[in-house]
Scaffold this motif. Structure first.
Motif: not given
Length: 202
Positions: A85-87, A93-98, A105-108
């Motif tokens: 879960l942490q991974a 979070q990394q994909k959001l920052q990038q 997709t983010a919501e899913r």
């Protein structure tokens, strides 16, 4: 308190309660004074060292190992799922920052992470409940096996009362009234014969 110490403490409590309640044949309060005096002179007392019983009674040793193994398996399972879960959350979070995710997709992914977290909490609750129920079951079986043996043992020994000695709860007791080894030997003999089972039936 570690799981091992917790299981040990619960087992000690189950045995101590059994010994305290099994052989109390003390005179009734409303008995006549001469009769009470005579009975007090005929008191036959003994004690059992609970710590020794817990560590040497094969049934107790076996069930403690089972519970400890189950507890370790639960901890390993929860730890693995927690790390995943942490991974997954870190990857999100990394994909959001990038800016690598569109809004749907983010919501899913966020919804999936929330469900993953809820599932993990539910699993932790369920496994914890199962372990507690199994611990209670084994302690009841331990209590029943000791109570059954003490009742049978005392038919010939005729003790007025058998005390449970754990730590310093008894300030002094002569070794001549220490029946611990007899009780442990009898319990292990009964267990070896299969007259004590994990569900407490005999």
């Amino acid at each position: 308190m570690t799981k091992k110490n917790l299981f040990y403490a619960m087992a000690v409590g189950a045995v101590a309660m059994t010994l305290c309640n099994s052989c109390d044949k003390s005179p009734k309060a409303d008995a006549a004074a001469p009769a009470a005096a005579k009975q007090s002179q005929e008191l036959k007392l003994a004690y059992v060292e609970v710590d020794s019983l817990i560590t040497q009674y094969e049934f107790c040793k076996e069930y403690t190992e089972i519970l400890e193994k189950k507890s370790r398996n639960i901890q390993n399972t929860l730890q693995q799922k927690g790390q995943k879960l942490q991974a997954d959350a870190a990857n999100f979070q990394q994909k959001l920052q990038q800016n690598a995710l569109d809004r749907p997709t983010a919501e899913r992914m966020q919804a999936a992470l929330q469900k993953q977290n809820a599932d993990l909490e539910a699993l932790q609750q369920r496994l914890g409940t199962e372990l507690q129920e199994e611990t209670n079951q084994y302690n009841q079986a331990l209590h029943d096996s000791v109570q059954h043996f003490i009742a049978k043992y005392n038919k010939t020994k005729k003790y007025t009362m058998i005390f449970s000695k754990s730590g310093d709860n008894i300030l002094y007791a002569d070794q001549s009234v220490n029946i611990t080894n007899e009780v442990i030997a009898g319990l292990n003999k009964a267990y070896k014969k299969g007259t004590v089972t994990k569900d407490g039936k005999k």
